[in-house]
Design an enzyme around this catalytic site. Structure first.
Site, PDB file in Angstrom:
ATOM      1  N   SER A 423      55.718 -33.269  32.916  1.00 35.86           N
ATOM      2  CA  SER A 423      55.515 -34.691  32.664  1.00 35.86           C
ATOM      3  C   SER A 423      56.843 -35.420  32.455  1.00 35.86           C
ATOM      4  CB  SER A 423      54.641 -34.857  31.417  1.00 35.86           C
ATOM      5  OG  SER A 423      54.211 -36.185  31.281  1.00 35.86           O
ATOM      6  N   PRO A 424      56.935 -36.687  32.873  1.00 38.01           N
ATOM      7  CA  PRO A 424      58.141 -37.464  32.564  1.00 38.01           C
ATOM      8  C   PRO A 424      58.342 -37.557  31.056  1.00 38.01           C
ATOM      9  CG  PRO A 424      56.757 -38.610  34.160  1.00 38.01           C
ATOM     10  CD  PRO A 424      55.951 -37.469  33.638  1.00 38.01           C
ATOM     11  N   GLN A 502      60.426 -41.154  38.398  1.00 44.70           N
ATOM     12  CA  GLN A 502      59.608 -42.232  37.854  1.00 44.70           C
ATOM     13  C   GLN A 502      60.506 -43.447  37.643  1.00 44.70           C
ATOM     14  OE1 GLN A 502      58.323 -42.592  33.594  1.00 44.70           O
ATOM     15  NE2 GLN A 502      56.295 -42.111  34.429  1.00 44.70           N
ATOM     16  N   TYR A 584      55.757 -51.065  28.894  1.00 54.06           N
ATOM     17  CA  TYR A 584      56.992 -51.469  29.558  1.00 54.06           C
ATOM     18  C   TYR A 584      56.693 -52.649  30.482  1.00 54.06           C
ATOM     19  CZ  TYR A 584      58.654 -47.145  27.477  1.00 54.06           C
ATOM     20  OH  TYR A 584      58.972 -46.157  26.576  1.00 54.06           O
ATOM     21  N   ARG A 632      51.714 -44.697  37.256  1.00 56.55           N
ATOM     22  CA  ARG A 632      51.252 -44.307  35.912  1.00 56.55           C
ATOM     23  C   ARG A 632      50.667 -45.529  35.228  1.00 56.55           C
ATOM     24  NH1 ARG A 632      53.774 -40.696  30.971  1.00 56.55           N
ATOM     25  NH2 ARG A 632      52.800 -39.058  32.199  1.00 56.55           N
ATOM     26  N   ARG A 726      55.250 -31.552  26.192  1.00 50.70           N
ATOM     27  CA  ARG A 726      55.856 -30.828  25.075  1.00 50.70           C
ATOM     28  C   ARG A 726      55.876 -29.314  25.254  1.00 50.70           C
ATOM     29  NH1 ARG A 726      53.760 -35.491  22.848  1.00 50.70           N
ATOM     30  NH2 ARG A 726      55.151 -36.610  21.423  1.00 50.70           N
TER      31      ARG A 726
END
Length: 786
Positions: A423-424, A502, A584, A632, A726
């Protein structure tokens, strides 16, 4: 005898810890939890004076059968062998689950259930309480908890989901009660199902479902459930108990083999989830449904109440004073209950949205149903019924010996060798946007670790589009060369692993410190001006207020994304993802909480989509046609008035129509006041919904922490790819280790030649299992002091 100094409802001093007398215990409610708590407390110390108030007669009870797990029975066996032996004589046992869906009958074995009639359970507990000297007051409403607290040392409120005790002290307990979207009714049939049966009926009014299980040699519980709107459209809101039972028997005549259904003061109701901030108040403590509820579809109500009783009795015996005992009880039980409630919520929602899954192939549908709560997974279902799981895997497309996560997946011209995505994850380790040695090692290590796709962090399209001064960018030639160094390493040293970028812009969440220096806090110095969809700060009163983008600003941002895309092509990335989540810049346009514009880019959902789609179109036109592009999204804002799951489906459909090859489904981080419902794989249901309603491939992300979860999500059809974050920070070789732990050595997880010597799981030292938590005093030995 009244405790000294205690007025009704006001806790007096704690009862004496010396053994000169036993506790005086009042139990409000004679259900299984209250009765069992009374029996255990009396058994542990015969000096205790224990009284149970039950407003109904001894033989009055609602419902029919009760299911108990082996875990709960184990606790009962240690705590009270007499009750355990009596239960063993009564149980009906079976291990199968039958699922009937669109004429297909799927069966899965090895599950292990034990059930008995609720009335018989109460009789056993009545008899046990009487033999121990517990005072049982039937057909007698209890005095209030406040009044009982004036004359007793301990008041146990086991007065059910509609607890008067909880309501009377709501200011202390802090109850939160949520009603749900389905109506259900408890009925019975005069025969025993051979297995736990789920049957789906697709009627002219909508989808209805039957949950049935045996509880005696000649009797079964039957629960019929459907969405509220289906219930009303079918006319059940105008039927009495007898008419409802007859109508349900007709709808599910095949499952019942034409037999009738019967009620027992049965009424249609909506399930209510009960959560309390606190479980005790002075000498009063909540137990069972008064403290918490969990949806019946995971069979946990009586189980939780009995386990509460076990823990409460143990804690009262183990601690010298009541406040410590009640604190220990809540501390022990709350994590277990919250975990169960999360599983129950997942199951409840699955059945609420049952219609979404009906088009799945029959065996995948059955697997999806069996794993709906996330407590049954691919691995433990394989242990229970390998033949069933093997069949589901074959239909999914798994070659022999290949776990679902190691099957390939194609997006445009890119074939991923497995379904695992790194994952980013923002690293906050760049200088002036430049990725350096850290990024080469970080991304290179995870590429060597076997994932099918490794994603960069959000790479910012301009200096002012960075979140922090330490975020990476792609707005200079030096950035292009540095990223090329990363992609060359991945392609050269980890052949078969794809690397994606991304692209994003921080918008109103920029100019902040690195995460470990103060997440979302503004810089101490060197702040730059921010722009966003609307002039709304992310942290009011803390962060700076961004400037609303005007027409020139919108044009400039589009060009920044275009320039970064050209550089991404030159950098050699295999896939590009547009970041439209987490508050964002582009996400800020999508959410009604962050977009208050009055021009063509604000207002309706279509208008809020306009600018993100314009940016997407600009990027898609530049990005090579054979390379996939994803987006995303935050599928919910976890905040009132924000983006809903329905909105997210519309967003995903719009991006797919504009050429998105997949949707990476995240949630939240849009507004600071969000209230996420955290838990294992907690965001997956949003991905599942988008996939089911749009047909667009989806990436699931969010607390997916085990390879078993990945396999379960994929095999159930909830997602096409799983992004794991993680765990890849904890273990860069997470994917290869997942292969080793599953005994897989195929093309979906290839160990780099220098690492092959480590491709087997190392042996570990011996570990001894802990003793049972509830090994209480056996009869005939000295009881603990109360």
């Amino acid at each position: 005898m009244r405790p000294p100094g205690g007025a009704p409802g006001v806790p007096g001093p704690p009862p004496p810890a010396s053994g000169d007398r036993g506790l005086r215990v009042a139990v409000i409610g004679g259900g299984p939890g209250g009765l069992y708590a009374a029996a255990l407390l009396k058994r542990l110390d015969p000096r205790r004076d224990v009284t149970v108030w039950e407003r109904n007669a001894p033989d009055d009870t609602f419902g029919f059968g009760v299911v108990l797990s082996d875990e709960t029975l184990g606790g009962i066996a240690h705590a009270d062998p007499v009750v355990h032996a009596a239960l063993q004589e009564e149980f009906v046992r079976w291990d199968g689950i039958d699922i009937v869906h669109r004429g297909h009958h799927q069966s899965s074995g090895g599950h292990g259930f034990a059930a008995l009639g609720r009335r018989r359970l109460l009789e056993i507990l009545h008899r046990r309480c009487a033999s121990l000297g517990v005072r049982l007051l039937f057909s007698t409403p209890a005095p209030s908890a406040a009044e009982l607290a004036g004359t007793h040392d301990l008041v146990i409120a086991a007065d059910g989901v509609h607890s008067a005790t909880r309501a009377a002290h709501a200011d202390v307990f802090g109850p939160r009660i949520t009603s749900h979207r389905c109506r259900y009714i408890w009925l019975s049939a005069d025969f025993a199902f051979s297995a736990f049966r789920f049957e789906i009926a697709e009627t002219e009014h909508g989808v209805m479902q039957l949950h049935g299980y045996p509880y005696a040699a000649d009797a079964s519980t039957v629960i019929v459930e459907m969405r509220e709107e289906v219930w009303r459209d079918a006319g059940f809101d105008g039927l009495d108990e007898r008419e409802s039972a007859a109508r349900c028997a007709k709808i599910f005549a095949e499952a019942l083999d034409g037999r009738p259904l019967h009620g027992n003061s049965s009424a249609w109701t909506a399930f209510r989830t009960v959560v309390n901030d606190r479980w005790s108040h002075g000498r009063t403590v909540l137990l069972g449904d008064a403290a918490h509820t969990a949806h019946f579809s995971i069979g946990s109500g009586t189980k939780l109440a009995v386990e509460d009783a076990l823990a409460l009795a143990a804690c009262v015996g183990e601690h010298p004073d009541l406040p410590a005992a009640l604190a220990a009880y809540e501390s022990e039980r709350r994590p277990v209950v919250e975990s169960t409630q999360r599983a129950a919520a997942a199951s409840l929602r699955w059945f609420e949205d049952l219609g979404r899954h009906l088009g799945q192939p029959p065996r995948q549908f059955a697997f999806n149903l069996l794993t709906r709560s996330r407590r049954v997974t691919h691995a433990n279902l394989r242990l229970r019924d390998a033949a069933f799981t093997d069949t589901v895997e074959r239909e999914f497309g798994c070659p022999p010996g290949t776990p679902p996560m190691f099957t390939p997946f194609r997006l445009r011209g890119l074939t991923l060798r497995n379904r695992v995505v790194v994952s980013p994850m923002d690293m906050y380790s760049a200088e002036d946007g430049l990725p350096g040695d850290f990024h080469l090692v970080h991304l290179g290590a995870r590429a060597l670790g076997g994932a099918g796709l490794v994603m960069t962090e959000m790479v910012c399209v301009s200096p002012e589009g960075r979140i922090t001064p330490a975020c990476t960018g792609l707005y200079t030639d030096a950035h292009t060369a540095a990223w090329r160094r990363v992609t060359d390493f991945v392609h050269g040293q980890a052949p078969g692993t794809a690397v994606g970028i991304q692209l994003g812009h921080s918008g109103g969440k920029g100019s902040t410190r690195r995460m470990w220096e103060g997440m979302d806090q503004p810089l101490e110095h060197g702040n730059w001006p921010l722009t966003a969809a609307s002039a709304l700060p992310y942290l009011p009163g803390v962060g700076q207020t961004p400037r609303e983008l005007d027409a020139a600003g919108l044009d400039a941002v589009r060009e920044q994304f275009a320039a970064a895309t050209r550089r991404a092509v030159q950098s050699g990335f295999d896939l590009l993802e547009l970041h439209c989540a987490h508050g964002y810049l582009l996400s800020g346009f999508l959410s009604p909480l962050t977009n208050r514009r009055t021009d063509a880019y604000g207002g309706s959902l279509r208008a809020r989509l306009r600018f993100p789609l314009e940016v997407f179109d600009t990027v898609r036109e530049i990005w090579p046609d054979d390379r996939p592009m994803t987006v995303r999204l935050s599928a919910t804002d976890w905040a009132e008035g924000g983006t809903t799951a329905e909105d997210a489906v519309a967003f995903a459909r719009a991006f797919a129509e504009h050429g998105a090859d997949a949707v990476d489904v995240s949630t939240g981080q849009v507004v600071a006041g969000e209230r996420p419902e955290y838990g294992r794989s907690y965001q997956t249901p949003f991905a599942d919904r988008i996939r089911a309603e749009t047909g667009v491939p989806v990436v699931a992300v969010g607390a997916i922490s085990s390879w078993d979860d990945v396999n379960s999500i994929l095999l159930a059809g909830r997602a096409d790819l799983c992004a794991v974050g993680r765990p890849h920070l904890y273990d860069p070789q997470w994917t290869l280790h997942a292969a080793a732990e599953q005994g897989y050595r195929g093309e979906g997880a290839v160990w780099p030649p220098p690492y092959r010597a480590g491709s087997r799981t190392p042996p570990t030292g011996r570990t001894d299992a802990p003793r049972p938590r509830l090994g209480l005093t056996a009869p005939g030995t000295a009881p603990p002091r109360g």
